[in-house]
Design a protein around this motif. Structure first.
Motif, PDB file in Angstrom:
ATOM      1  N   HIS A 167      49.062  42.558 -73.398  1.00  0.00           N
ATOM      2  CA  HIS A 167      50.231  41.315 -73.318  1.00  0.00           C
ATOM      3  C   HIS A 167      51.522  41.824 -73.551  1.00  0.00           C
ATOM      4  N   ASP A 168      51.817  42.575 -74.751  1.00  0.00           N
ATOM      5  CA  ASP A 168      52.857  42.992 -75.314  1.00  0.00           C
ATOM      6  C   ASP A 168      52.807  44.301 -75.940  1.00  0.00           C
ATOM      7  N   PRO A 169      52.890  45.481 -75.196  1.00  0.00           N
ATOM      8  CA  PRO A 169      52.720  46.754 -76.122  1.00  0.00           C
ATOM      9  C   PRO A 169      53.703  46.886 -77.114  1.00  0.00           C
ATOM     10  N   ASP A 170      54.951  46.639 -76.965  1.00  0.00           N
ATOM     11  CA  ASP A 170      56.012  46.910 -78.051  1.00  0.00           C
ATOM     12  C   ASP A 170      55.777  46.101 -79.124  1.00  0.00           C
ATOM     13  N   LYS A 171      55.324  45.000 -78.954  1.00  0.00           N
ATOM     14  CA  LYS A 171      54.960  44.034 -80.081  1.00  0.00           C
ATOM     15  C   LYS A 171      53.920  44.548 -81.113  1.00  0.00           C
ATOM     16  N   PHE A 172      52.706  45.009 -80.284  1.00  0.00           N
ATOM     17  CA  PHE A 172      51.524  45.506 -80.775  1.00  0.00           C
ATOM     18  C   PHE A 172      52.236  46.594 -81.798  1.00  0.00           C
ATOM     19  N   PHE A 173      53.026  47.755 -81.013  1.00  0.00           N
ATOM     20  CA  PHE A 173      53.376  48.853 -81.692  1.00  0.00           C
ATOM     21  C   PHE A 173      54.099  48.425 -83.003  1.00  0.00           C
ATOM     22  N   LEU A 174      54.863  47.689 -83.150  1.00  0.00           N
ATOM     23  CA  LEU A 174      55.633  47.415 -84.370  1.00  0.00           C
ATOM     24  C   LEU A 174      54.794  46.403 -85.314  1.00  0.00           C
ATOM     25  N   LYS A 175      53.904  45.776 -84.778  1.00  0.00           N
ATOM     26  CA  LYS A 175      52.989  45.244 -85.786  1.00  0.00           C
ATOM     27  C   LYS A 175      51.989  46.187 -86.330  1.00  0.00           C
ATOM     28  N   MET A 176      51.693  47.384 -85.656  1.00  0.00           N
ATOM     29  CA  MET A 176      50.950  48.568 -86.433  1.00  0.00           C
ATOM     30  C   MET A 176      51.540  49.324 -87.469  1.00  0.00           C
ATOM     31  N   LEU A 177      53.128  49.158 -87.513  1.00  0.00           N
ATOM     32  CA  LEU A 177      53.823  50.046 -88.436  1.00  0.00           C
ATOM     33  C   LEU A 177      53.880  49.359 -89.745  1.00  0.00           C
ATOM     34  N   PRO A 178      54.218  50.131 -90.825  1.00  0.00           N
ATOM     35  CA  PRO A 178      54.318  49.413 -92.056  1.00  0.00           C
ATOM     36  C   PRO A 178      55.354  48.137 -92.178  1.00  0.00           C
ATOM     37  N   ASN A 179      55.010  47.464 -93.353  1.00  0.00           N
ATOM     38  CA  ASN A 179      55.901  46.136 -93.222  1.00  0.00           C
ATOM     39  C   ASN A 179      57.410  46.718 -93.853  1.00  0.00           C
ATOM     40  N   ARG A 180      58.204  45.882 -93.745  1.00  0.00           N
ATOM     41  CA  ARG A 180      59.761  46.063 -94.264  1.00  0.00           C
ATOM     42  C   ARG A 180      59.699  46.648 -95.551  1.00  0.00           C
ATOM     43  N   LYS A 202      39.681  41.912 -78.147  1.00  0.00           N
ATOM     44  CA  LYS A 202      40.800  41.060 -78.459  1.00  0.00           C
ATOM     45  C   LYS A 202      42.068  41.843 -78.562  1.00  0.00           C
ATOM     46  N   GLU A 203      41.963  42.916 -79.439  1.00  0.00           N
ATOM     47  CA  GLU A 203      43.105  43.490 -79.852  1.00  0.00           C
ATOM     48  C   GLU A 203      43.560  44.389 -78.658  1.00  0.00           C
ATOM     49  N   PHE A 204      42.743  44.756 -77.566  1.00  0.00           N
ATOM     50  CA  PHE A 204      43.445  45.396 -76.639  1.00  0.00           C
ATOM     51  C   PHE A 204      43.931  44.713 -75.869  1.00  0.00           C
ATOM     52  N   ALA A 205      43.400  43.495 -75.386  1.00  0.00           N
ATOM     53  CA  ALA A 205      44.186  42.200 -74.681  1.00  0.00           C
ATOM     54  C   ALA A 205      45.358  42.017 -75.243  1.00  0.00           C
ATOM     55  N   GLU A 206      45.624  41.945 -76.659  1.00  0.00           N
ATOM     56  CA  GLU A 206      46.806  41.482 -77.206  1.00  0.00           C
ATOM     57  C   GLU A 206      47.744  42.852 -76.915  1.00  0.00           C
ATOM     58  N   ARG A 264      45.944  61.568 -73.930  1.00  0.00           N
ATOM     59  CA  ARG A 264      47.009  62.573 -73.162  1.00  0.00           C
ATOM     60  C   ARG A 264      48.283  62.093 -72.749  1.00  0.00           C
ATOM     61  N   PRO A 265      49.260  63.010 -72.586  1.00  0.00           N
ATOM     62  CA  PRO A 265      50.801  62.530 -72.141  1.00  0.00           C
ATOM     63  C   PRO A 265      50.812  62.342 -70.571  1.00  0.00           C
ATOM     64  N   GLY A 266      51.630  61.508 -70.291  1.00  0.00           N
ATOM     65  CA  GLY A 266      51.573  61.362 -68.829  1.00  0.00           C
ATOM     66  C   GLY A 266      51.183  59.984 -68.444  1.00  0.00           C
ATOM     67  N   GLY A 267      51.383  59.552 -67.269  1.00  0.00           N
ATOM     68  CA  GLY A 267      51.045  58.298 -66.702  1.00  0.00           C
ATOM     69  C   GLY A 267      52.060  57.189 -67.307  1.00  0.00           C
ATOM     70  N   ASN A 268      51.678  56.113 -66.944  1.00  0.00           N
ATOM     71  CA  ASN A 268      52.667  55.143 -67.208  1.00  0.00           C
ATOM     72  C   ASN A 268      51.984  53.678 -67.716  1.00  0.00           C
ATOM     73  N   GLY A 269      52.550  52.678 -67.866  1.00  0.00           N
ATOM     74  CA  GLY A 269      52.072  51.447 -68.489  1.00  0.00           C
ATOM     75  C   GLY A 269      51.245  51.565 -69.603  1.00  0.00           C
ATOM     76  N   SER A 270      49.913  51.015 -69.549  1.00  0.00           N
ATOM     77  CA  SER A 270      49.469  50.899 -71.001  1.00  0.00           C
ATOM     78  C   SER A 270      48.892  52.467 -71.364  1.00  0.00           C
ATOM     79  N   GLU A 271      48.601  53.227 -70.276  1.00  0.00           N
ATOM     80  CA  GLU A 271      48.373  54.614 -70.722  1.00  0.00           C
ATOM     81  C   GLU A 271      49.529  55.368 -71.440  1.00  0.00           C
TER      82      GLU A 271
END
Length: 843
Positions: free
Chosen positions: A728-741, A721-725, A468-475
């Protein structure tokens, strides 16, 4: 043996022709008058020009003892003069001609052209001035191959239209002869590029099923599909084909091939996109700033020498030759999509997320939800509950919102679930998704919830998660992840279904049937011809480069190797009668019947840019088509007795869309209203619908954060383990989720090629030539159609400037222009600026 017979026939044919010319030259010239003319040739590969090896003869409308029109002496081309086309600036060669004819020869109705040169050339048109200075026009726009290949003369008919029953006696035999040629009668052996033969085939050229490269599409219950044009090219294993990004050559009839100008421009677009792809390969997409570096800034980065050399590994010689001395004109980085130039974070905005479902590149998918909660085909209910969404309905209960038709769904669930097991291999992590939205008082869509689903451990079960939308941080970060997965689903559906299947693939059988069954003299052929320009050529290139096993689609989209199988599955649900814009809107619950409205339907809410603009274009087009048909057919009986139109419609149903031949929804084609509805639908698909899903591709999907094409990670579960990762760095995890270059930039290069039209494009309300038909009333009525489209355009501009219409521009302040009919200068157009609506699926 076959070659010997063909050569013998060719020699006999040429001898007969030369004897005919000599006999005509020896005739008395007492009652001879001159017919002046000019012929325009757009291009030839001949270094010394064409001139005398090209000969033209005229056929009259008057019958001769042979059952054909009278044939007059041949005239050879000589002394060409270079001219420039005022509409598109293309340089052509014009030859002046003078024919000597008896006074009882009458009006010319056809001509034949003999190419005794060793090279092919592109013939644009022929115009003749006959008695009382009346002009007879012949619109050609086709490649003319040498006689030693074609082994027969090439026939062209004037721009005068005749129903079969009204054909002048002098053209009856020629009309039948030409249709026999187009159906391939008399061709022995393999079809070659110079053969003007149209036939149907299955999609058996995408790969080898025995090597796991996908099934043959078409001709079976399990894998139904529209038919494609028969090319005559042998099946080639994908492993034996040089892995090039794009190619140009393909075996299709000469009338369907790109013009010389388009071939050159298309090749240059491919070179530029490939350089952008190469220039991005040194950039690892490990941060948002690195993604930003894919795009050129204020100064465009120049092309380096290593990139030019690397082009040879990616492009065939036929494309590379277009580089010439102009390498300075190319750039090394992708242009920034206009949608993001002024607001780099717009991809995060929930308002823009909802707006793009109404005014984005895939705006014909959103539906009004009819029942809550949604349910799968196997009976499994959605896990979205009232408690998830009711607090976001601006004070309404869910039932009140449903009663007011204010709950909408973007549904990428049911069709995907059976394929996820195959898709989620080799590093792909895809969900089936449902996105629920609420229509606010200002007609904008507010996201309520996203459900992401995977197949359960036991058959017929699902694992479902709701965000759901809203919230902040990890949500808030998890909500962004869920939106990215929805974007992946939407990107795949857009390219495979909305774009390829529902425009390119479904129209091709109509083109083949039109060429085979409707004479070029038939008024319906004349009406449809502009809407078929270049479609078979671009489709053949798509099959050989983009759609084939191991091609760009398989390498980039999340659906990978099952992409075309998925497309076949959704073709099972395709109905031609639901492809009209009103029919589509009604099916999706975006409109309701209202006989007081011009289109017979009324939108649920007015600020739906795709639906609002599209309906005005639909109404104007249908008026034009209706008046055109009534001009040639006096009543329903005249339609039923037209054997060409009846055979055309029958062939479309029984062969072109043969896997749908038993469906009862096909129009019976017994009334003029049947014909008008079918033709308007076909023109809408080829023009408005295709424009809406094609020419904004780079702007919306070219930015990898707005519409990702695949994900490499699932959304992490708490306690892992993935949730802990992720924490630690949501932006880095998001970029790692996207397709490669490589995957990202290859798809960007494809979209860049597809999104921009070429200078020889012809737009809705335009014709390739002002002399496209020899009928004054039709020309005047067409001018009225063009003027009506201009009025539609002005109303679109007014709506785009109306601050009350929130969906017209959105957070980026970029107005919705994909369905603006007004034509701008193509050379100055970038992104989703107004370029007009191309008549045909030409890119």
């Amino acid at each position: 043996m076959v070659h010997t017979r063909q050569r013998s026939r060719m020699i006999d044919c040429l001898n007969n022709f030369q004897g005919s010319v000599k006999a005509q030259l020896s005739e008395s010239t007492k009652h001879v008058e001159s017919i002046k003319g000019e012929i325009i040739i757009q291009h030839t590969h001949a270094k010394s020009g064409l001139a005398k090896p090209i000969c033209i003869q005229l056929y009259s409308l008057n019958d001769s003892c042979t059952g054909k029109g009278k044939l007059r002496q041949g005239v050879y081309l000589n002394h060409g003069k270079r001219i420039q086309n005022k509409l598109n600036g293309i340089t052509c060669i014009k030859y002046a001609l003078t024919f000597e004819a008896d006074r009882d020869f009458g009006f010319p109705g056809a001509f034949v052209i003999w190419n005794q040169h060793k090279d092919k050339f592109f013939l644009q048109s022929l115009s003749l001035q006959v008695e009382f200075k009346q002009i007879v026009h012949f619109e050609c726009n086709s490649w003319i191959y040498p006689n030693h290949l074609m082994q027969k003369e090439r026939i062209f008919f004037s721009n005068t239209c005749y129903l079969p029953s009204q054909t002048p006696n002098g053209l009856l035999q020629l009309r039948k002869q030409e249709l026999d040629t187009l159906r391939g009668d008399g061709i022995e052996g393999r079809i070659r590029e110079w053969h003007r033969a149209y036939g149907y085939d299955f999609y058996n050229d995408l790969g080898d099923p025995q090597r796991g490269e996908g099934p043959i599409l078409g001709g079976s219950i399990h894998y139904p599909y529209p038919r494609r044009g028969k090319t005559g090219e042998p099946h080639i294993h994908s492993e034996n084909v040089k892995e090039v990004m794009f190619k140009m050559s393909t075996c299709i009839p000469p009338d369907e091939r790109f013009s010389p100008q388009k071939q050159s421009e298309f090749a240059k677009k491919v070179i530029q996109a490939t350089l952008h792809f190469l220039g991005s390969q040194t950039n690892q997409l490990k941060s948002f700033n690195k993604i930003k570096e894919l795009f050129s800034g204020k100064k465009s980065q120049g092309v380096e020498e290593w990139m030019v050399k690397k082009l040879e590994d990616h492009l065939p010689k036929e494309i590379l030759k277009e580089i010439g001395q102009g390498i300075k004109d190319y750039t090394a980085k992708f242009p920034m999509p206009q949608l993001f130039a002024g607001n780099e974070l717009v991809w995060k905005d929930d308002k823009e997320f909802g707006r793009q479902m109404l005014a984005g590149i895939n705006a014909a998918v959103i539906q009004c939800l009819q029942a809550f909660p949604p349910r799968s085909k196997n009976g499994i209910w959605s896990s979205i509950r009232r408690s998830h969404i009711e607090h976001n309905l601006d004070g309404l209960t869910l039932q009140e919102a449903m009663n007011q038709w204010r709950i909408f769904i973007l549904d990428h669930h049911n069709y995907l679930m059976p394929f996820l097991g195959k898709i989620n291999k080799n590093g792909v992590c895809a969900y089936a998704s449902r996105t629920l939205l609420f229509l606010k008082d200002d007609d904008t869509l507010k996201p309520l919830a996203i459900e992401l689903s995977l197949p359960g451990l036991s058959r017929g079960t699902e694992i479902q998660r709701v965000f759901r939308p809203g919230g902040n941080g990890s949500e808030a970060a998890l909500w962004q992840f869920a939106k990215a997965h929805v974007g992946v689903n939407d990107s795949g559906y857009h390219q495979l279904i909305s774009h390829w299947l529902k425009t390119h693939a479904v129209v091709e059988p109509f083109i083949i049937a039109t060429r085979r069954q409707l004479s070029v003299m038939h008024p319906i052929h004349r009406l449809l011809d502009p809407h078929f320009k270049d479609t078979m050529h671009i489709n053949a290139l798509a099959r050989s480069t983009v759609l084939k096993g191991g091609g760009i689609i398989e390498k980039t989209l999340y659906s990978g190797e099952v992409s075309m199988e998925l497309s076949s599955s959704l073709y099972k649900e395709w109905r031609f009668d639901e492809q009209s814009l009103p029919g589509d809107l009604l099916k999706r619950g975006m409109a309701f019947h209202n006989p007081d409205c011009l289109a017979g339907v009324q939108l649920l809410f007015e600020d739906y840019p795709y639906g609002r603009d599209g309906l005005e274009i639909w109404v104007a087009t249908k008026r034009w088509v209706n008046d055109y048909c009534l001009h040639f057919y006096k009543d329903d009986n005249s339609l039923r007795s037209d054997h060409e139109i009846q055979e055309w419609w029958s062939e479309i149903k029984k062969i072109g869309h043969g896997d749908k031949c038993n469906e009862t929804w096909w129009y019976p084609m017994t009334t003029l209203s049947d014909l008008v509805e079918a033709l308007t639908t076909l023109i809408w698909i080829s023009s408005g619908l295709h424009a809406s899903v094609n020419f904004g591709q780079y702007e919306y999907v070219g930015h990898p954060l707005n519409h990702p094409i695949k994900c490499r990670n699932f959304i992490p579960m708490e306690g892992t383990k993935e949730f802990a990762e992720f924490l630690h760095d949501p932006d880095k995890f998001f970029l790692k989720m996207l397709p490669n270059r490589s995957e990202t930039t290859l798809y960007m290069a494809l979209l860049e090629v597809l999104s921009a039209p070429t200078s020889d494009e012809v737009y809705l309300g335009q014709q390739q030539s002002p002399n496209w038909i020899d009928d004054v009333w039709v020309k005047q009525r067409f001018e009225q159609f063009a003027e009506e489209l201009n009025k539609v355009d002005k109303r679109i501009v007014e709506r785009n400037a109306d601050p009350k219409l929130k969906n017209r521009q959105g957070p980026s302040n970029i107005p919705y222009k994909l369905l603006r009919p007004a034509v701008s200068n193509v050379k100055s157009c970038q992104g989703i600026t107004a370029i007009g609506i191309p008549n045909s699926i030409s890119m």
